[in-house]
Structure formats: C-alpha cells, structure tokens
Design a protein around this motif. Structure first.
Motif, PDB file in Angstrom:
ATOM      1  N   UNK A  25       1.942  -7.425   4.911  1.00 34.77           N
ATOM      2  CA  UNK A  25       0.997  -7.310   6.015  1.00 34.77           C
ATOM      3  C   UNK A  25       1.187  -8.432   7.021  1.00 34.77           C
ATOM      4  N   UNK A  40       0.788  -1.218   0.000  1.00 33.05           N
ATOM      5  CA  UNK A  40       0.000   0.000   0.000  1.00 33.05           C
ATOM      6  C   UNK A  40       0.832   1.285   0.000  1.00 33.05           C
ATOM      7  N   UNK A  46       1.894   1.281  13.120  1.00 32.57           N
ATOM      8  CA  UNK A  46       1.724   0.243  14.123  1.00 32.57           C
ATOM      9  C   UNK A  46       3.038  -0.380  14.529  1.00 32.57           C
ATOM     10  N   UNK A  85      -2.355   7.306   8.576  1.00 37.98           N
ATOM     11  CA  UNK A  85      -2.799   6.735   9.846  1.00 37.98           C
ATOM     12  C   UNK A  85      -1.930   5.575  10.311  1.00 37.98           C
ATOM     13  N   UNK A  86      -1.103   5.064   9.404  1.00 36.95           N
ATOM     14  CA  UNK A  86      -0.409   3.820   9.739  1.00 36.95           C
ATOM     15  C   UNK A  86       0.836   4.071  10.561  1.00 36.95           C
ATOM     16  N   UNK A 133      -7.047  -2.359   2.600  1.00 32.65           N
ATOM     17  CA  UNK A 133      -6.393  -1.196   3.168  1.00 32.65           C
ATOM     18  C   UNK A 133      -7.194  -0.618   4.319  1.00 32.65           C
ATOM     19  N   UNK A 183      -7.087   5.846   0.438  1.00 33.43           N
ATOM     20  CA  UNK A 183      -5.757   5.227   0.603  1.00 33.43           C
ATOM     21  C   UNK A 183      -4.720   6.241   1.044  1.00 33.43           C
ATOM     22  N   UNK A 212      -8.278  -3.776   7.119  1.00 27.72           N
ATOM     23  CA  UNK A 212      -7.210  -4.512   7.785  1.00 27.72           C
ATOM     24  C   UNK A 212      -6.094  -3.569   8.226  1.00 27.72           C
ATOM     25  N   UNK A 213      -5.531  -2.837   7.258  1.00 26.90           N
ATOM     26  CA  UNK A 213      -4.378  -2.014   7.589  1.00 26.90           C
ATOM     27  C   UNK A 213      -4.753  -0.848   8.486  1.00 26.90           C
ATOM     28  N   UNK A 214      -5.776  -0.111   8.081  1.00 29.30           N
ATOM     29  CA  UNK A 214      -6.091   1.099   8.829  1.00 29.30           C
ATOM     30  C   UNK A 214      -6.873   0.806  10.105  1.00 29.30           C
ATOM     31  N   UNK A 221      -5.123   6.753   4.622  1.00 28.73           N
ATOM     32  CA  UNK A 221      -4.664   5.551   5.304  1.00 28.73           C
ATOM     33  C   UNK A 221      -3.177   5.621   5.566  1.00 28.73           C
TER      34      UNK A 221
END
Lengths: 295, 338, 543
Positions: free
Chosen positions: C259, A255, C35, C32-33, B157, C26, B160-162, C29
């Motif tokens: 992922x 992504x 983790x 926001x990532x 996206x 996207x 799962x990811x966000x 997103x």
C-alpha cells in the motif's frame, strides 16, 4: 381420565424437538459446526477424506484461484482447496477450543468449589493463586507458555487453559458461597453428607447451569484467542488447517487473494457469533441468577 | 469517606504487593524457559562462538539462575529494567517511548467503547423488543464475535484501499513532526498547542485502530447496560420518581443510569485489562508503535528483559485498574460507603 | 412448557447481513481498485524504503547480519564497481599498490576524508578502526584474516597505510570491499563513549554511528525506522537529483508495504510475495529490479541419522521438484541452482547441475540407503522463509512413504539451532536457509559451509557435513589466488557437494525483485551486496 396422576417424561422425539427449539438458529449453526468437526476428525484420525478435496493435497497448477464452482472458497498458494481446509479446520480450531474449555472449566470449577466449601486459609491461598493467574496479561502468558514448549497446537491449548481456568474458579466459588447457606445444603450436612459428598454429588447439579452457560459463551472467546495466537505465529504447525493460522498465512497475499483471509476469518466470526447467541439462549433458559430481562 | 477510601486503597495495595512478588517470580521463570539464545541474537547469527560467549557473559546469562534472579530483583528495586536485546537500549527507554502510543490507543478505544456501549445499551433498554433493541444487541454480539485482526485488515481494505478516507496505519504521516510534549499523548498535546490541522491528522490515524479495539468493550457494555437498565427501570424508586412527575430525561440520567452503571464499571475494568494486552494484534496490523507490538517482538526474539518488563507493567496496570474499579464502586453506590 | 420468546428473525438477520458483508466486501473492493500512484505531496528529495526488518546495529565491528543501515554512513577502503563482483574502485582509499607476491598492500587514504564529527580520517584513524574491529571480542574482525593487527598494519604517514599479510593474497583489494567487518568507523568516537574494554564503545556506536560516508544518521527509532541526511560537506560532492534524506522503515506486514508503494508513500519496497511482484511488474506502474545475486537458498541436509548415507541425500535431491517450485511457486522470479555454488562466484561451474527430480530414483536410493517407508524426518525453518519449499517436499516425500514434519521457529530460535552445537540426536534433519559470500572468492564461500571444521557454531555447516576430500581441497586452497589450478580444484569440490556426497538440496539462486517507483534511477544492485541499496548513486529524475 383427564389428568394423569403421574407426570410421564415426554417421549424422546418431542424432547429432541424441544432441544432444537431451545437452540434455535444459533443451535443449528452450532450443529453444522459440529458436523464439520466430525468431518475434520474423521480425516485427521483415520485419513479418510470426507471433504471435496484432501485438505493438505497440493496442486501447483491450481494455485491462488478465486472462488469458483470447482473451488467455492478458492485455493491457496499451494493449490489446496480452501473450503476443505475450512471445514477440516473445525477439528483443529473448534475442537481444540472445546478441549481448552473442558480442561479450564474442570480445574477452575474444582478449585473454586473447594475454596468456597473449605473457606478459611485454603480459600485465601487458592484465591491468591487464582488472582496471580488473572493478573498475568493473557496474551503474554499464553504466548510465553506456548513458545516455551514448542508452540504446537497441544501446548497452545494448554497455555490457553492456563489463562482461562481462573474465571471458572471465581464463578464456582461465588456460586458455592451463595449456595452454602441454603437450607437443603444444611439439611444434607445434617444427614451426614461429608464435604466430599457435597462437592462431588450435591453441588455439581447446582453449579452446572452457570458453568455450562459460561463454557458455551467461552467457546467464542477461546476460539478467538486461539486464532489470535495462531495469528502471532504460534499454534498449529503447517500444513494442518487451523482458522487463525490460515488468516496468518494469508497476510502476505492480501489484499489480492482476499478469499484466503475472508473465509477462515468468517468461520471464526460465525463460530463466535453462534456460540455467543446460543449461550444467550441457554442463559435465558437455565441460569437462575439471570432474569429474562437480561441480555 | 476519604478516610475509608484511603483505607481501601491501602488494603488493596498491600494485597497487590504480594501479587507482584508472585508475578516477578513467575515472569522470571517463564522468560528463562523460553527457547532461543538471546546472546546469539545480540551478537548476530553469524558471529563467532567466542563473540557469542563474550556477549553471554556481558549480558550476565552465564551466571547460575539464582544469581541471575538476584541481579534482576536488585536492579528492579533501583528501577533498572535491563537492556533490550532487540533495540539495544535500556528497556525503560523502550517502554517510555512506546507506552504513550498504547495508552492513547487504549484510552481512545475505551472512550469510544464506553460512549457507544452505554448509549446503545440504554437506548435498547428504553426501546425494548423493538428495532433499536435488536440492532443494538446484534451489533453487540458482532462486536464480541469478530476476530480483531481480521476486522483490522478489513477496515484497512475498506477505508484506505477502497475509499481512501483514512490512512493505512502509524500515528502520523511520514514527514509530520509530533507536537511539543506536554502529556505524552499526541492528541491532547496537539490540542494544547492549538494546532488543529495536526490534531485532525492524529485523529484520522487514531480512528481505525481505536474503533477496532473498542468493539468488544462496546459489545459487552451494551449488553450489560441494557440488562442493568431494564432491571433498574422496573424498580420502585423509578416508578416513584415518575409518579412525582419528574421528566423522563431527568429520571434517566439521575436515577437510572447511575445505578445501571455499576455492573458496567466491572466490565470496563476487565476489558481495559484485555485491551492493553490484546492491543498486540491491532498494533501489528496498523503498525502502531506501542507496547503491544513491542511485547510480541520481544517474545519472538526471546528478549528476556523486555518480556519481563512488559509482563510486570501489564500486571501492575491490571492491579491498578482493579483498584480503580473498586473505588468507582464505592463512589457510585453510597450504600457501600458505610 | 415453551418458555422462550419467539426467535427474532430480525436479530439473526442483522447478524447475518453484517457477516455476509464482511465476507463479500473484500471481493467488491478488488473490483473497485484501479488507482494510479501519485507522489503524495511528500518531499521528492527524500528516499523512502519500506522493508520487512528494522535497521538496528550500526556498529560495523559487530554487525554481521544486515549491512543496509551501514551503507549510507560508512565507507570501506575499496568498493565494487557498479555491478561487477570482481573489480573494485576507490572509496575511502583513493589508490593502492601491492608488492610482487601480493603479500604487502599499501593504500592511500583519500584526501579530505573526514568523520561526521569533524575529525580527520587519516591512516592512523583507519588503523585504529581496524584494530578495534580485530580486538573487540564480540566483533567480526576475523574476516580480515590478520592475526596481529598491531604489527601487521603499518601507518606509513598521514595518508598511507600498509598491510603486511605475511602470505600472498592476490584478492585483498576485493576482500576489503566486503560489507561485513570492513567498514571504517571512528574508533576515537567509540572510545570516548566506551563503558569498558569489552565494550569499546560498541553499545554507543550501535546507535550513534560515526563514519565517513555521504550520509549521517539523524534519528534511529529501534524497530521502526532510521533516518539519514546528506552530509553537505561530503568530499564526493553532490549532484542534482541525489537524495538529501533517506528513510528506512520497518513495515512487517506485506500488504502495508504494498500500500505504501501504491499510494506513493514509499519509493522502494521489499520483499513481496511472487504473485504481487509479478502483478506489479505486469501492471507497468512500477519497475521491479531483476538482477543476479550471489545468494543461494538451500535446504541443508543433516549428515547423521537417517541421512548419513550419501545415497539418502542423493535421494532427497531426486525427491524435490525444484523446477516446479521455481516455476509455479516463485513464478520464475528466481534463477535455477546449478549446484551448490552461485553462478557468478569465481570458480563456480555453471554446468555442474544437481540430481534432477525423479521420484522413482529417489525411492530406489532411499531403499538402498536403508531409509524405509514410515521414516520420520524433521525440517526446520524460520518465520515463513522456506515454508512452501518444505510443504512441497513434505507432499512429495509423503508419496514415497516418508513423513516430513515441518517446524517453524522465530529467527533467533532458529539461529540458535542452526549455529548451535547440539548433538546429532537432538538436531533436525533439514534446515532451510540462505547464504552469500562476504566477497567474491570461492573458498570464502565454501569454507564456512562445507568444511567439517565449520560445523555448528564454528561456521555455517549446520548439517555437520564432513567429506575428507572436500576438507583437503579447502585446506590446500586457503587464501589462494584465483588461477586455473584453483578453478580445477573448485570444480571437483562442487561435484562432490552437489552430486556425489550432497550437503544440500539447493533450491534456487536468488535474484533481486525489488519493486520501486519509475522515477528512481541508479538501482544498480551489486550481486555481492545482498539486500542493500546503492544510496549515493541513486537519484530521482523523470519517469
């Protein structure tokens, strides 16, 4: 002095306005897409670059840039401008779809019309062949044909035409069957019209609205199918831009490099949306089988 | 009526058998035209030419084409679909192990699509030209326009990811054992075993792929149902029922929906066929172990037997679905029964 | 006249809003990532590896493509020590001796070596295993270089086996540590499930491996995953921290692999695009392996048609900007190619060098070789491997007036072309591929690639390369010991194939770049053991 005895055709300018109104916003979007096709076509056929950057020009120092003013859609893994590629991609994605539909509609309509007119054994045979193609799972058939002949854009287009023509055969046949018994057709036959004349002169204007509406809506479907096949690795060969192929190439860098998939995918979605809505409007306007209550 | 239905089934199956013969022939021809050398694939890219030749002989690929066709048809009549070059085991085993996953996915997508489509379509028809109508039609068009592979990536996206709400793919978590097999489908099996936490996990994995797959069906069905419902709402017998004093709800369910569903049934039938073969992309993105993914791999690897088997199966499915649609028509519309 | 209802702005708006959201989400997103990976509650004694391709063929007699699935369940007689490619240590054989001229070798089979089905692995069983590999028609037995296994392999007693090679072969102990064709499987188990002399149990063994290794196969889902469990009775014993279970999963989509690592579901993943690898390495939450391999990535040049003249092939090398490719596309993750031999291979000359990037020189040489502007050439690659190099070359050749068309095929179709015998007029002008030697010996590497007898289906020489001096050198040095004379000859060979009469455009020498969790230890990747992991030596212990 008040009402003219003859109905004059409306002047050209107001005819154009009528067409614009008929198309509405979807029509405008379609016009924009057509403009992109022209731009892409000019580049492809003459080599003259109309887009901000050459769609296949590499620039290794500007790789994988997110959207900026200089590159509104960002750049890809070889530094190519995504906006230029999306615009030029209309030539490959959309133009090809329309070519596919043109071929499919021609073959299909002819087959269906002949079957409907002739009836009897010819009808049975033609319809069985149509059923055969319809029963074949679309993706497998298209992928197999395309892979057999090298997997390029032309072969993929032909493969898709092979998948889509049966629908037109069915529609044309159903319509012909409905029309066959109408008075004016009987009249034409009485006046000596041969079957060939019927097929080529009398009936096409009656078939046209149904078929054209179907073609418009199918642009969406075929563009999606073409991009699906590209997504599976068939279709246009690099470095030529085709929307589905661009999403496919973008996969490994998702992504992180979201713009690589978002914009080509968005172009596909926008195209499908615009043509679907346009087809709706045309159907509301033209299709005698379809009442306004419908969608 | 039963006799008539049976007669219909018999007639259709008879016509279908001709179709199947043509399909067998066509698939064989196509698969033999595909480029690539399956013998080399099986033997390994760096195998010696002797090894490859031997494998070619073992796989029966050195015989003349007509002989190969004969062998194929004979084996088919005995239920032998041949050996897969990619998985190195009988194709029948492959199909049996992968088919339930796709069936479950398609069924789930069909349920979502039918429920959403009919509900939205009916609602839109009852609230014509107002907000619900426009939103429903807008959503419907979107469902038909968005490319499914792109949407699948997007969903991953977001969810799962966000958000971390739903898993990335597959049918189960890595270490989870599947429930004891009863139907072959995970969710019913888990429920039958009374294992609710497992059923929840299965549902979570099923959610995104089924949702993405259901969108075209939901979209088409919304429009078709809406159109048909509007048409029916204007019909005399509905006005008559209203005049008689029947409640709106009762009219809707008993009189309107049943009649409005007929075009929808055709749509469902058509879309089911598309969904089964179109699940390829969704299965790829979500790493769903189904026949769609298997078919895509087979085409890439020039796995003759797998390609032919998959095409046959999908075509049979199509024919059966068509039959079911015809039968459903007869059931829904008493006028067709005479 | 106007029969349309007015356009509903709301309808359009809904559509546009949804479309707009689909495009911008996207982007949001990615903001926001942030983790931190958590071990997701799965078993810490399980090692999960997510790769692109699936483990399939587990019969070592026929697996010539990828040894990853074989490593846990089988053993070879010897094994390379750590990351050395020239020194071997005991594995299935506990010790070995050779005679004066190294034409007779005797191995002692380790005491307590048993197959997973309980039968003893003694010298007779080892001979049976090797015989099976040698005689299986579809097998890879030729790697042993033994003409008559029955007479040349002698079972001295229960634990000693002798190889009478007939000619000196000083490197035989290193040779049998190779990962292709040298694993010892239970011939008895295979025979018990054989369907005939052509099969010799291969079809069964491919999915039911019976070896002597530390792990046994628990389940194999073709195209999906392979699961192995530690054999508690393994004679090598177990230490705390070693993995009790190994799962090798095929996850074709790169973002899914990433992922899985991110979420803690996977321990080791590969391959990843360079950008992702760099990002992972720099973020510091995971480690990325960075070790040498003996794998070369190259573009094989067809020595026929427009490129028959060596000057044209020299020009090709001048036309490719390998430095930019390595720095800007591979982001420095790959090592430069110093010729056609991988550095680290015995006999490789690290100072050899290839013709450098010089478009003017390329143009000059193309003209001299009669490759006029407007010439069209074809470039074949498979499934994305070699695509970017091809696109770069395409752009560069385009600037000197040569059109390069890129053709992508599936791996099986590509292999059919690369290893096929189509005549030159039906061949492609270039093939993008990679190659590594089965074990560390220069002729083992060079012969299949550059000898004219290895053309097409006879080896790995897809470009039909033919150079008489190279052929002579290779014929003279077949099975030679690695001494000064050999090194001298190899130096000359490398000069020819890299500069004088180029066979390739070498792109880079591969380095491993496998991201893995920081709590995994033992990732000592041996350069000769391409694309496999040393499972038995890996442990999980602390970050």
């Amino acid at each position: 002095m008040s009402s003219p005895a003859i109905d004059l055709p409306p002047p050209a300018r107001s005819r154009a306005i009528d067409m614009l109104r008929l198309g509405g916003v979807p029509g405008l979007i379609v016009l924009v897409l057509f403009a992109c096709i022209v731009v892409g076509g000019i580049w492809r056929l003459t080599g003259h670059v109309v887009t901000p950057y050459d769609p296949v020009a590499l620039d290794l120092s500007s790789r994988l840039l997110p959207p900026t003013l200089a590159h509104p859609f960002g750049t890809d893994s070889l530094g190519r401008d995504v906006l230029s590629r999306v615009v030029a991609g209309a030539w490959f994605s959309l133009m090809t779809s329309m070519a596919v539909i043109a071929i499919a509609a021609t073959i299909g309509t002819l087959t269906g019309a002949v079957a409907g007119l002739l009836g009897g054994l010819a009808d049975e045979v033609l319809m069985r062949i149509t059923d055969l193609f319809l029963a074949f799972p679309a993706l497998v058939l298209a992928a197999a044909i395309s892979a057999t002949f090298g997997g390029g854009l032309a072969t993929t287009a032909l493969a898709l035409a092979a998948v889509f023509w049966p629908w037109y055969a069915r529609i044309a046949r159903a319509r012909i069957l409905g029309l066959k018994n109408l008075d004016f057709v009987t009249a034409a036959i009485t006046l000596g019209a041969s079957r060939r004349y019927l097929l080529l002169v009398t009936l096409p204007p009656l078939l046209a609205p149904t078929v054209l509406v179907q073609m418009t809506m199918d642009v969406a479907f075929v563009t999606l199918s073409l991009s699906s096949l590209s997504f599976l690795g068939l279709g246009v060969q690099s470095p030529l831009p085709e929307w589905g192929g661009m999403v496919y190439e973008a996969l490994p860098s998702q992504p992180r490099a979201w713009w690589l998939a978002a914009f080509p995918g968005g172009a596909i979605a926008l195209t499908a949306l615009a043509f679907n809505l346009l087809g709706d409007r045309l159907r509301d306007q033209f299709d005698p089988d379809h009442r306004r209550n419908g969608d | 009526m039963l006799a008539q239905l049976l007669g219909l089934v018999a007639r259709r199956l008879f016509a279908a058998s001709f179709l199947l013969v043509g399909i067998v022939f066509l698939t064989f021809a196509l698969s033999r035209l595909l480029p690539g050398d399956p013998a080399r694939m099986y033997a390994g890219a760096r195998a010696t030419p002797e090894a490859v030749a031997l494998v070619r002989q073992q796989l029966g690929l050195d015989a003349p084409v007509l002989t190969q066709f004969q062998t194929y048809v004979t084996a088919l009549a005995q239920g032998d679909l041949g050996l897969s070059i990619v998985t190195r085991r009988p194709v029948v085993e492959d199909v049996l192990s992968f088919l339930p996953a796709t069936v479950e996915l398609v069924l789930a997508a069909a349920v979502i699509g039918i429920l959403a489509g009919t509900a939205l379509g009916t609602w839109a028809a009852c609230r014509q030209e107002r907000l619900p109508d426009y939103s429903a039609r807008g959503l419907a068009v979107l469902g038909l326009s968005l490319p499914d592979f792109w949407l699948a990536i997007l969903m991953q996206l977001i969810f799962f990811s966000a958000l971390g709400w739903l898993p990335l793919g597959d049918r189960l978590n890595l270490d989870t054992l599947p429930p004891p097999t009863v139907t072959g489908l995970l969710l019913p099996d888990a429920l039958l075993a009374g294992n609710l936490p497992l059923a929840w996990e299965i549902l979570r994995h099923l959610a995104l792929p089924a949702l993405v797959l259901s969108l075209p069906l939901a979209g088409l069905l919304t429009r078709t149902t809406r159109a048909a419902t509007i048409e029916v709402l204007g019909k005399d017998y509905v006005r008559h029922a209203r005049a008689k004093g029947l409640s709106r709800r009762r009219i809707l369910i008993r009189h309107v929906m049943r009649n409005a569903m007929m075009p929808g049934v055709t749509v469902i039938g058509l879309q089911l066929g598309f969904m089964i073969s179109g699940a390829v992309l969704v299965e790829t993105v979500f790493n769903w172990p189904g026949v769609g993914r298997y078919a895509a791999q087979a085409i890439r690897a020039v796995d003759y037997n797998a390609i032919m088997a998959m095409t046959l199966i999908l075509s049979c499915a199509y024919v059966l679905i068509n039959l079911a649609v015809d039968l459903a028509y007869v059931w829904l519309d008493p006028r067709l029964r005479s | 006249m106007d029969s349309l209802p007015p356009i509903s702005r709301r309808r359009m708006l809904h559509g546009l809003m949804a479309g707009g959201a689909a495009v911008t989400l996207p982007g949001l997103w990615s903001l926001a990532r942030a983790q931190v990976p958590i071990a997701s509650g799965r078993d810490p004694e399980t090692l999960v590896v997510a790769t692109e391709a699936a483990v399939d063929n587990l019969d070592p007699a026929t697996n010539i493509d990828w040894a990853m699935g074989l490593v846990p369940v089988y053993e070879t007689l010897t094994v390379l020590k750590g990351t050395s490619t020239t020194e071997v240590g005991p594995s299935l054989a506990s010790s070995w001796t050779k005679n004066a001229d190294a034409s007779r070798w005797t191995f002692e089979i380790a005491a307590g070596a048993t197959f997973h089905d309980g039968t003893v692995c003694d010298a007779a069983a080892v001979k049976a295993a090797i015989l099976r590999t040698l005689t299986l028609g579809s097998g890879n037995g030729y790697v042993w270089g033994i003409a008559d296994g029955e007479t040349q392999i002698i079972v001295e007693d229960a634990s000693h086996i002798t190889f009478d090679l007939g000619a000196p072969r000083a490197f035989f102990d290193v040779q049998v540590s190779g990962q292709y064709g040298f694993w010892i499987a239970s011939a008895a188990a295979a025979e018990a499930n054989s369907t005939g002399p052509d099969d010799q149990g291969s079809a069964w063994l491919q999915r039911n491996p019976v070896g002597t290794g530390p792990y046994r196969l628990v389940s194999l889902e073709p195209g999906q995953q392979a699961v192995y469990e530690a054999d508690p009775g393994y004679r090598g014993g177990w230490k705390p921290g070693q993995f009790k279970k190994i799962v090798i999963r095929a996850v074709p989509v790169e973002s899914s692999r990433l992922q899985m690592l991110d979420s803690g579901e996977a321990d080791v993943i590969f391959p990843l695009p360079p950008e992702e690898t760099i990002a992972l390495r720099d973020a510091g939450r995971f480690k990325v392996s960075d070790s040498e391999t003996l794998t070369m990535n190259f573009i094989a040049l067809g020595c026929y048609g427009p490129l028959a003249d060596p000057r044209a092939r020299q020009a090709m090398n001048h036309a490719f900007d390998a430095v930019s490719y390595r720095d800007q596309i591979q982001l420095g993750l790959k090592a430069p190619a110093h010729g056609c031999f991988p550095v680290g291979l015995s006999g490789a000359n690290p100072d050899q060098g290839v013709p450098g990037f010089d478009l003017a020189k390329a143009q000059e040489l193309f003209a001299a070789a009669g490759v006029a502007p407007g010439t069209e050439l074809t470039y074949l690659y498979y499934e994305g491997i070699g695509k970017q190099a091809g696109e770069l070359l395409q752009a560069l050749l385009g600037s000197v007036g040569i059109t390069l068309s890129l053709v992508e095929k599936s791996y099986s179709a590509f292999a059919g072309d690369y290893f096929g015998d189509a005549p030159p007029d039906q061949r492609y002008n270039m093939y993008a591929f990679s190659w590594w030697p089965n074990f560390n010996h220069p002729t083992e590497y060079a012969r299949p690639l550059f000898h004219s007898a290895s053309a097409g289906s006879m080896g790995g020489n897809a470009g039909f390369y033919r150079n008489d001096e190279v052929d002579r050198i290779l014929d003279e040095t077949q099975d030679a010991a690695i001494d000064a004379a050999l090194l001298e000859k190899m130096k000359r060979l490398q000069e020819i194939v890299a500069v004088e009469d180029p066979a390739w455009i070498p792109i880079f020498q591969d380095r491993t770049a496998m991201p893995y969790r920081t709590d995994i230890a033992g990732m000592d990747l041996n350069p000769a053991y391409a694309l496999t992991l040393p499972f038995y030596g890996m442990t999980r212990g602390g970050a």
